[in-house]
Design an enzyme around this catalytic site. Structure first.
Site: not given
Length: 240
Positions: A23, A27, A46, A91, A182-184, A207
């Site tokens: 994300g 990274r 961006r 990942i 998660e979000m994707e 977490d």
């Protein structure tokens, strides 16, 4: 649409067929600089950095996706449909919804439940089930087992909300067997399904939302290294 696109300045041939997609674009930069040789940056639009290089003699690319399904939806769509990418492996990090998934465990997202309406655009005559490519899933499980890293395989939840006003939502997903949130992944899987391409998400549990345990920044880095080793090994095995 031709390339470059409004979101990716790469030209044809600069992106490998196999892409690792964290994300965080920083990274992606660190992964490329740490693990790849002969690295060339193909995108900085961006600040969503993308690189192509070589790992153990195998050419691959790494590019950030940003946060959330709208962001990964744009970047993965363009990679699959405009740049000839065949496989994307996300990942990332996740919060565990099940006590089965412990801190530092790797989770391979076999499927991605979601509260998003991203799938509505495909106008399917029912409910689409966003799922991973089995070849990538099996290969990642084999890599994790070979390296001796704890791994869980199952459903995850791709949520549109990081801060959810409904405090019961995690428990309701957990009772349906979801391992982590998660979000994707759902958007990535749906784009791959529509394009006839391959996708997988590999997650590190940073977490534990059931037991309220959390990794420190140093411990997170250790877990991320494990995930990257599995992903890189998978890329090599798929290119063999």
């Amino acid at each position: 649409m031709s390339v470059p696109t409004p979101h990716n300045e790469a030209i044809e041939g600069q992106i490998a067929p196999f892409v690792l997609m964290p994300g965080d674009p920083l990274r992606a930069k660190k992964l490329a600089e740490t693990y790849l040789t002969d690295v060339k940056r193909f995108n900085a639009v961006r600040n969503m950095f993308g690189y192509t290089g070589t790992y153990q003699g195998h050419v691959m690319s790494v590019m950030g996706s940003g946060m959330g399904m709208p962001s990964i939806g744009i970047y993965s769509y363009e990679l699959f449909n405009f740049y000839g990418v065949e496989s994307i492996v996300r990942i990332g990090t996740a919060g565990a919804l099940s006590e089965r998934a412990r801190l530092r465990d790797l989770v391979l997202a076999q499927g991605a439940c979601t509260d998003s309406n991203y799938a509505n655009q495909f106008n399917a005559p029912g409910t689409l089930a966003p799922i991973a490519d089995f070849g990538l899933l099996r290969g990642a499980a084999e890599q994790a087992e070979r390296l001796g890293y704890p791994v869980q395989v199952g459903n995850v939840v791709s949520s549109d909300a990081f801060y959810n006003d409904d405090e019961t939502v995690n428990g309701r997903w957990a009772r349906m067997g979801a391992l982590a949130v998660e979000m994707e992944s759902a958007a990535l899987y749906l784009n791959a399904m529509r394009a006839g391409k391959r996708a997988l998400t590999i997650l590190t549990i940073t977490d534990q939302l059931v037991t309220d345990e959390h990794l420190s920044s140093e411990e997170r880095q250790e877990g991320l290294v494990r995930m990257m080793e599995v992903a890189l090994g998978l890329a090599v095995s798929q290119d063999a």
